[in-house]
Design a protein around this motif. Structure first.
Motif, PDB file in Angstrom:
ATOM      1  N   ALA A  86       0.903  -1.362   0.206  1.00  0.00           N
ATOM      2  CA  ALA A  86      -0.050   0.005   0.031  1.00  0.00           C
ATOM      3  C   ALA A  86       0.593   1.479  -0.364  1.00  0.00           C
ATOM      4  CB  ALA A  86      -0.807  -0.069   1.536  1.00  0.00           C
ATOM      5  N   TYR A  87       1.740   1.462   1.037  1.00  0.00           N
ATOM      6  CA  TYR A  87       2.538   2.419   1.322  1.00  0.00           C
ATOM      7  C   TYR A  87       3.479   2.017  -0.402  1.00  0.00           C
ATOM      8  CZ  TYR A  87       6.254   5.282   2.492  1.00  0.00           C
ATOM      9  OH  TYR A  87       7.166   6.190   2.610  1.00  0.00           O
ATOM     10  N   ARG A  88       3.815   1.255  -1.328  1.00  0.00           N
ATOM     11  CA  ARG A  88       4.685   2.107  -2.479  1.00  0.00           C
ATOM     12  C   ARG A  88       3.876   3.250  -3.329  1.00  0.00           C
ATOM     13  NH1 ARG A  88       7.443  -3.819  -1.941  1.00  0.00           N
ATOM     14  NH2 ARG A  88       9.645  -3.041  -0.896  1.00  0.00           N
ATOM     15  N   ARG A  89       2.464   2.202  -3.506  1.00  0.00           N
ATOM     16  CA  ARG A  89       1.167   2.688  -4.043  1.00  0.00           C
ATOM     17  C   ARG A  89       1.036   4.010  -3.796  1.00  0.00           C
ATOM     18  NH1 ARG A  89       2.457  -2.058  -4.809  1.00  0.00           N
ATOM     19  NH2 ARG A  89       2.681  -2.862  -7.108  1.00  0.00           N
ATOM     20  N   ASN A  90       1.452   4.375  -2.791  1.00  0.00           N
ATOM     21  CA  ASN A  90       0.426   5.991  -1.918  1.00  0.00           C
ATOM     22  C   ASN A  90      -0.166   5.867  -1.754  1.00  0.00           C
ATOM     23  OD1 ASN A  90       1.584   8.374  -1.576  1.00  0.00           O
ATOM     24  ND2 ASN A  90       0.508   9.660  -3.516  1.00  0.00           N
ATOM     25  N   ARG A  91      -1.596   4.741  -1.081  1.00  0.00           N
ATOM     26  CA  ARG A  91      -2.343   4.322  -0.341  1.00  0.00           C
ATOM     27  C   ARG A  91      -2.329   3.995   1.345  1.00  0.00           C
ATOM     28  NH1 ARG A  91      -4.036   6.646  -5.602  1.00  0.00           N
ATOM     29  NH2 ARG A  91      -5.362   5.344  -5.838  1.00  0.00           N
ATOM     30  N   ILE A  92      -3.102   4.405   1.231  1.00  0.00           N
ATOM     31  CA  ILE A  92      -3.241   4.032   3.107  1.00  0.00           C
ATOM     32  C   ILE A  92      -3.652   2.994   3.528  1.00  0.00           C
ATOM     33  CG2 ILE A  92      -2.605   7.334   3.156  1.00  0.00           C
ATOM     34  CD1 ILE A  92      -5.984   6.927   4.264  1.00  0.00           C
ATOM     35  N   VAL A  93      -3.804   2.221   4.291  1.00  0.00           N
ATOM     36  CA  VAL A  93      -4.497   1.779   5.172  1.00  0.00           C
ATOM     37  C   VAL A  93      -5.136   2.235   6.459  1.00  0.00           C
ATOM     38  CG1 VAL A  93      -4.817  -0.595   6.497  1.00  0.00           C
ATOM     39  CG2 VAL A  93      -3.307  -0.387   4.086  1.00  0.00           C
ATOM     40  N   ILE A  94      -6.685   1.769   6.833  1.00  0.00           N
ATOM     41  CA  ILE A  94      -7.182   2.042   7.925  1.00  0.00           C
ATOM     42  C   ILE A  94      -7.512   0.907   8.950  1.00  0.00           C
ATOM     43  CG2 ILE A  94      -9.480   3.413   9.138  1.00  0.00           C
ATOM     44  CD1 ILE A  94      -7.472   5.113   7.538  1.00  0.00           C
ATOM     45  N   GLY A  95      -7.426   0.715   9.566  1.00  0.00           N
ATOM     46  CA  GLY A  95      -7.897  -0.218  10.741  1.00  0.00           C
ATOM     47  C   GLY A  95      -6.891  -1.746  11.017  1.00  0.00           C
ATOM     48  N   PRO A  96      -7.017  -3.196  10.578  1.00  0.00           N
ATOM     49  CA  PRO A  96      -7.671  -2.974  11.509  1.00  0.00           C
ATOM     50  C   PRO A  96      -8.150  -2.470  13.545  1.00  0.00           C
ATOM     51  CG  PRO A  96      -6.214  -4.788  11.654  1.00  0.00           C
ATOM     52  CD  PRO A  96      -6.067  -4.173  10.529  1.00  0.00           C
ATOM     53  N   SER A  97      -6.410  -2.413  14.230  1.00  0.00           N
ATOM     54  CA  SER A  97      -7.152  -2.212  14.478  1.00  0.00           C
ATOM     55  C   SER A  97      -5.934  -1.310  15.676  1.00  0.00           C
ATOM     56  CB  SER A  97      -7.045  -3.350  16.087  1.00  0.00           C
ATOM     57  OG  SER A  97      -5.414  -4.341  15.787  1.00  0.00           O
ATOM     58  N   GLN A  98      -5.605  -0.392  16.621  1.00  0.00           N
ATOM     59  CA  GLN A  98      -4.454  -0.011  17.080  1.00  0.00           C
ATOM     60  C   GLN A  98      -3.773  -0.713  16.860  1.00  0.00           C
ATOM     61  OE1 GLN A  98      -6.491   0.246  21.120  1.00  0.00           O
ATOM     62  NE2 GLN A  98      -5.505   2.233  21.199  1.00  0.00           N
ATOM     63  N   ALA A  99      -3.002  -1.897  17.439  1.00  0.00           N
ATOM     64  CA  ALA A  99      -1.979  -2.714  17.189  1.00  0.00           C
ATOM     65  C   ALA A  99      -1.120  -2.531  15.383  1.00  0.00           C
ATOM     66  CB  ALA A  99      -2.151  -4.264  17.806  1.00  0.00           C
ATOM     67  N   TYR A 100      -2.382  -2.969  14.666  1.00  0.00           N
ATOM     68  CA  TYR A 100      -1.689  -2.726  12.922  1.00  0.00           C
ATOM     69  C   TYR A 100      -1.478  -0.896  13.100  1.00  0.00           C
ATOM     70  CZ  TYR A 100      -2.665  -7.351  12.702  1.00  0.00           C
ATOM     71  OH  TYR A 100      -2.865  -8.514  12.225  1.00  0.00           O
ATOM     72  N   VAL A 101      -2.389   0.210  13.239  1.00  0.00           N
ATOM     73  CA  VAL A 101      -1.555   1.585  13.577  1.00  0.00           C
ATOM     74  C   VAL A 101      -0.264   1.809  13.889  1.00  0.00           C
ATOM     75  CG1 VAL A 101      -2.011   4.118  14.208  1.00  0.00           C
ATOM     76  CG2 VAL A 101      -3.650   2.881  13.567  1.00  0.00           C
ATOM     77  N   LYS A 102       0.180   0.517  14.943  1.00  0.00           N
ATOM     78  CA  LYS A 102       1.609   0.500  15.303  1.00  0.00           C
ATOM     79  C   LYS A 102       2.848   0.208  14.446  1.00  0.00           C
ATOM     80  CE  LYS A 102       0.866   0.858  20.429  1.00  0.00           C
ATOM     81  NZ  LYS A 102       1.017   0.052  21.473  1.00  0.00           N
TER      82      LYS A 102
END
Length: 299
Positions: A204-220
């Motif tokens: 996702a990062y390499r294609r300039n797209r963001i990911v939302i979710g699924p949890s706090q752990a994945y935000v880290k």
């Protein structure tokens, strides 16, 4: 009222006349103690909250058991399948099959956020977004059914991309990222797990797209943002479920607390050159949209 660990839970409960509520901990002492305290505050003096071991859980017959986390839930179900269980700190995909088999006797308070809230967090961060990409397996596609119907009211549309096997994950993800303004991740262990998440986030990062979710752990780990339920809201909802159980003999269906907070990864936002409001501002925007839609529904 203090949570106690007793040799005979039933004897303790019979001694003071209050209906017992049993608690099976996660093994994280600080977390368990924090949730114990919150539950005690919400139960007040109506019930005794009794911390029990797995061996004691096998013998309980006179009250519901609150479990903290998926491991605790699994342990309790193994030793006592007849006990009514209220699961905390679990996700929808983990609990749903148990609830189907034992409605009213197995329920839970989810610790994430409803997918609609998660999608609206993405729109609050990317106001011009109109398309949401979703990925699932054939078995987990139903996680998104309700969401897909809800999104048009918020000027969003979604497309579900189905992964047939592990080898298809990244090619399917690339197609999904080409479609969506952002990728919305559900708590779906078949897709988002420790083995796959690094590859998903990097793609996702390499294609300039963001990911939302699924949890706090994945935000880290690298998701840009995720909603989550604060512990006080979970404890309040759990106390209400327990009260309903004692009044009716059955738990309400599992659900999410009405309150939700937002976790964000500012480093990822800077890397993608995305301006961010504060967590509080994002949460307020989402709540505003939800209230407006509820208001239109009442008209």
């Amino acid at each position: 009222m203090a949570a106690t660990l007793v040799a005979s839970p039933a004897a303790h409960a019979q001694g003071n006349g209050r209906a017992p509520v049993y608690l099976a901990g996660s093994g994280n002492a600080a977390l368990d103690q924090h949730i114990q305290k919150l539950l005690e505050q919400n139960l007040e003096s109506q019930n005794d909250l009794i911390l029990i071991s797995d061996e004691q859980a096998a013998l309980t017959q006179d009250g519901p058991i609150v479990t903290l986390g998926p491991s605790a839930f699994s342990r309790i179900r193994q030793v006592n399948r007849k006990a009514p269980v209220l699961a905390l700190l679990v996700e929808h995909d983990f609990l749903q099959s148990f609830v189907r088999r034992s409605p009213g006797q197995v329920s839970g308070v989810y610790h994430g956020a409803q997918l609609l809230r998660q999608a609206l967090i993405g729109k609050a961060i990317l106001p011009q977004a109109t398309r949401v990409a979703l990925i699932s397996t054939t078995d987990t596609a139903e996680l998104y059914d309700t969401l897909i119907d809800q999104l048009p009211a918020y000027k969003l549309e979604a497309r579900l991309f189905v992964v047939d096997d592990d080898k298809q994950l990244i090619p399917t993800l690339i197609r999904a990222l080409s479609y969506g303004d952002f990728l919305l991740a559900a708590p779906d262990d078949a897709i988002y797990n420790p083995r796959t998440i690094k590859h998903v986030l990097l793609t996702a990062y390499r294609r300039n797209r963001i990911v939302i979710g699924p949890s706090q752990a994945y935000v880290k780990a690298g998701s840009l943002a995720s909603g989550y339920a604060p512990f006080p809201a979970m404890a309040e909802m759990a106390a209400g479920y327990l009260q309903t159980f004692f009044e009716t003999g059955a738990f309400p269906a599992p659900g999410y607390p009405s309150q939700s907070r937002v976790e964000i990864n500012e480093q990822v936002a800077r890397s993608l050159n995305i301006p961010l409001d504060t967590r509080e501002q994002i949460a307020q925007t989402v709540e505003k949209w939800l209230q407006e839609q509820r208001g239109q529904g009442d008209e």
